[in-house]
Design a protein around this motif. Structure first.
Motif, mmCIF file in Angstrom:
data_model
loop_
_atom_site.group_PDB
_atom_site.id
_atom_site.type_symbol
_atom_site.label_atom_id
_atom_site.label_comp_id
_atom_site.label_asym_id
_atom_site.label_seq_id
_atom_site.Cartn_x
_atom_site.Cartn_y
_atom_site.Cartn_z
ATOM 1 N N GLY A 160 1.404 1.184 -13.375
ATOM 2 C CA GLY A 160 0.762 -0.041 -13.832
ATOM 3 C C GLY A 160 -0.433 -0.453 -12.995
ATOM 4 N N VAL A 161 -1.217 0.548 -12.577
ATOM 5 C CA VAL A 161 -2.381 0.261 -11.738
ATOM 6 C C VAL A 161 -3.653 0.771 -12.412
ATOM 7 N N LYS A 162 -4.777 0.199 -12.012
ATOM 8 C CA LYS A 162 -6.079 0.595 -12.552
ATOM 9 C C LYS A 162 -6.813 1.444 -11.527
ATOM 10 N N LEU A 163 -7.322 2.586 -11.973
ATOM 11 C CA LEU A 163 -8.085 3.449 -11.069
ATOM 12 C C LEU A 163 -9.445 2.820 -10.819
ATOM 13 N N LYS A 164 -9.712 2.498 -9.556
ATOM 14 C CA LYS A 164 -10.960 1.821 -9.215
ATOM 15 C C LYS A 164 -12.038 2.788 -8.748
ATOM 16 N N MET A 223 0.840 -1.198 0.000
ATOM 17 C CA MET A 223 0.000 0.000 0.000
ATOM 18 C C MET A 223 0.872 1.244 0.000
ATOM 19 N N LYS A 224 0.495 2.212 -0.832
ATOM 20 C CA LYS A 224 1.183 3.500 -0.846
ATOM 21 C C LYS A 224 0.144 4.617 -0.808
ATOM 22 N N VAL A 225 0.461 5.659 -0.044
ATOM 23 C CA VAL A 225 -0.384 6.844 0.019
ATOM 24 C C VAL A 225 0.475 8.050 -0.301
ATOM 25 N N GLU A 226 0.027 8.857 -1.265
ATOM 26 C CA GLU A 226 0.791 10.044 -1.638
ATOM 27 C C GLU A 226 -0.106 11.269 -1.605
ATOM 28 N N GLN A 227 0.390 12.313 -0.964
ATOM 29 C CA GLN A 227 -0.300 13.604 -0.977
ATOM 30 C C GLN A 227 0.226 14.410 -2.158
ATOM 31 N N ILE A 228 -0.679 14.912 -2.979
ATOM 32 C CA ILE A 228 -0.307 15.756 -4.118
ATOM 33 C C ILE A 228 -0.815 17.160 -3.802
ATOM 34 N N TYR A 229 0.104 17.995 -3.309
ATOM 35 C CA TYR A 229 -0.293 19.293 -2.767
ATOM 36 C C TYR A 229 -0.031 20.407 -3.773
ATOM 37 N N THR A 230 -1.026 21.257 -3.967
ATOM 38 C CA THR A 230 -0.928 22.388 -4.884
ATOM 39 C C THR A 230 -0.936 23.669 -4.061
ATOM 40 N N ALA A 266 -6.004 1.464 -7.678
ATOM 41 C CA ALA A 266 -5.742 2.806 -7.142
ATOM 42 C C ALA A 266 -7.046 3.528 -6.849
ATOM 43 N N ALA A 267 -6.929 4.513 -5.983
ATOM 44 C CA ALA A 267 -8.023 5.455 -5.716
ATOM 45 C C ALA A 267 -7.422 6.854 -5.665
ATOM 46 N N ILE A 268 -8.193 7.838 -6.097
ATOM 47 C CA ILE A 268 -7.772 9.232 -6.023
ATOM 48 C C ILE A 268 -8.854 10.009 -5.290
ATOM 49 N N ILE A 296 -18.073 0.383 2.991
ATOM 50 C CA ILE A 296 -16.686 0.013 2.757
ATOM 51 C C ILE A 296 -16.426 -0.171 1.262
ATOM 52 N N PHE A 297 -15.314 0.387 0.800
ATOM 53 C CA PHE A 297 -14.860 0.213 -0.586
ATOM 54 C C PHE A 297 -13.477 -0.443 -0.562
ATOM 55 N N GLU A 298 -13.287 -1.443 -1.420
ATOM 56 C CA GLU A 298 -12.026 -2.161 -1.456
ATOM 57 C C GLU A 298 -11.160 -1.684 -2.616
ATOM 58 N N ILE A 299 -9.887 -1.416 -2.326
ATOM 59 C CA ILE A 299 -8.883 -1.055 -3.336
ATOM 60 C C ILE A 299 -7.704 -1.989 -3.123
ATOM 61 N N GLY A 300 -7.561 -2.963 -4.018
ATOM 62 C CA GLY A 300 -6.523 -3.956 -3.814
ATOM 63 C C GLY A 300 -6.736 -4.674 -2.499
ATOM 64 N N ASP A 301 -5.721 -4.628 -1.622
ATOM 65 C CA ASP A 301 -5.792 -5.315 -0.333
ATOM 66 C C ASP A 301 -6.194 -4.397 0.813
ATOM 67 N N VAL A 302 -6.546 -3.159 0.508
ATOM 68 C CA VAL A 302 -6.934 -2.221 1.563
ATOM 69 C C VAL A 302 -8.391 -1.826 1.396
#
Length: 470
Positions: free
Chosen positions: A44-48, A1-8, A24-26, A94-100
């Motif tokens: 290489g991930v699919k946005l779910k 699992m990775k979480v990234e903040q994209i700050y503007t 992935a989720a955004i 609950i929404f599932e994204i991969g294993d999280v």
């Protein structure tokens, strides 16, 4: 699992990118979607799923375009009623994204549909809270933006926000990481920290809103000192709720090159506003008459929203060469999609065509110090009230730029005045607006109060702003 903040930074806005086991989720994406598409392909991930914490007021989200391009569904919290296809989730769904997993926590108060999203890791541990505009670092979301839609007072909304925070967020574990939708500089709160990530435990200790003895005290604390929201907020909410034109179409229109003659004809025939995005120093030396200066090298998008207000206003751009696309993109982030073209070759091409040029009467702080008589001369300070209260030129008038449409009508065109801000950015916005409306009997001070402080101009005693806000 990775979480990234994209700050503007210019929007003080955080979007979030989560990946797990090929999916992935955004959360709360920006208007332009290509960077997200590129990132998904690279990883290489699919946005779910595309999660929206609420109908944003201060920027236009990229949810609609991103969903069209990826087929990922848009998810809102309970009571949302978007005018496009979306999942309106139930509280605790609950929404599932991969294993999280991501759990929806409905937290009305900032708006009625406002929701937080709780990230649960592969081991089933609650780790991260994406708090939207419900909980900021050092603050909470303002409770006055949904009054018309909710038919409630800001005090009633603040009461709902209290229930959301104290019953649903405070019981969560202290170790949970809090990722808010905004940081310092956003108009969605009044006292945010400059940091963009913190632990919930630290917020429980230091956030004034989470340390009130009862609901009545909370309501008073969060509603006290609220400034009116920028006028464009309602228009952004409508775009986020109803949908909008494709960003690609907006960009294509804005990238239309216009020669000086074509530019002049467009300005005359369309009633377009000429927006010059160069820095204040360059603008002061020469610009197209009637131009409004809001520099890209500053809080560009929020000031465009506050000053221009009408997102449908046709706009003609003057930019530094090579920054045309950046200007169109940043305008679209706050819903200003009607850019009809830009001046090919920038302001230099206008000068080369021997067209009319205007200038601002700008002086150095040293010249200001030599000329000013604080007992006789009028000085207009366009900084925020808190900046003015902290320290200002003796006898200066506090006239914040945000309220220029109110105070401009009180100007006596026969009376000369000096005008300044903190560093020159806001005072040049004000100067350009004043001249566009026919007021010319003023002198703008280069470098603003930061430079004036270094001179012997009489000033009030300094008062720490943080103490004033505490």
């Amino acid at each position: 699992m990775k979480v990234e903040q994209i700050y503007t930074g210019c929007l003080a806005q955080g979007a979030y990118y989560i990946t797990s086991n090929g999916e992935a989720a955004i959360i709360d994406p920006l208007r332009e979607t290509q960077p997200y598409i590129d990132r998904l392909e690279k990883d290489g991930v699919k946005l779910k799923y595309i999660f929206e914490t609420h109908f944003h007021a201060d920027f236009v989200s990229g949810h609609v375009d991103l969903s069209k391009r990826t087929q990922a569904p848009i998810v809102y919290g309970p009571t949302a009623n978007p005018e496009f296809e979306a999942i309106v989730a139930a509280d605790n769904q609950i929404f599932e994204i991969g294993d999280v997993k991501i759990k929806v926590i409905h937290t009305p108060g900032h708006t009625m549909e406002s929701s937080c999203y709780l990230l649960i890791d592969e081991q089933g541990k609650e780790t991260t809270l994406f708090s939207g505009d419900t909980l900021f670092l050092g603050d909470v979301g303002r409770p006055d933006l949904a009054q018309k839609a909710a038919s409630m007072t800001q005090e009633e909304l603040a009461g709902l926000l209290y229930d959301s925070l104290y019953n649903k967020i405070l019981p969560l574990a202290d170790y949970i990481t809090v990722y808010p939708a905004h940081g310092a500089g956003s108009a969605c709160g009044k006292n945010m920290m400059k940091e963009t990530v913190d632990s919930l435990g630290n917020q429980k200790k230091m956030n004034y809103a989470l340390n009130q003895p009862n609901k009545e005290a909370f309501v008073k604390a969060v509603t006290d000192g609220l400034l009116p929201p920028p006028a464009y907020f309602g228009m952004n909410v409508a775009m986020n709720k109803k949908g909008y034109d494709s960003f690609d179409e907006v960009l294509q229109n804005g990238m239309k090159k216009l020669s000086p003659t074509e530019f002049e004809l467009y300005a005359e025939s369309t009633g377009a506003l000429i927006l010059d995005t160069r820095n204040d120093k360059e603008f002061a030396k020469g610009f197209i008459p009637q131009s409004i200066n809001i520099g890209l090298n500053g809080d560009f998008a929020p000031w465009v929203g506050a000053m221009i207000v009408d997102v449908k206003q046709p706009i003609l751009l003057v930019t530094d060469i090579g920054r045309e696309e950046e200007a169109v993109t940043r305008l679209s982030r706050v819903g200003f999609d009607n850019v009809v073209g830009h001046l090919d070759g920038g302001f230099e091409s206008w000068k080369a065509a021997d067209k009319d040029i205007d200038v601002v009467n700008r002086i150095t702080p040293e010249e200001f110090a030599s000329a000013i008589n604080v007992e006789k001369d009028k000085v207009v300070d366009v900084r925020k009230e808190t900046e003015y209260a902290a320290e200002h030129v003796d006898a200066a008038y506090s006239k914040p730029l945000a309220y220029i449409n109110e105070w401009v009508k009180d100007i006596d065109p026969q009376e000369h005045f000096y005008i300044h801000c903190a560093g020159g950015y806001r005072s040049m916005i004000a100067a350009s607006i004043l001249q566009a409306r026919g007021y010319r009997n003023f002198t703008e001070v280069e470098g603003g109060f930061n430079a004036i402080k270094q001179t012997d101009v009489p000033k009030t005693d300094f008062v720490c702003q943080s103490k004033m806000l505490s």
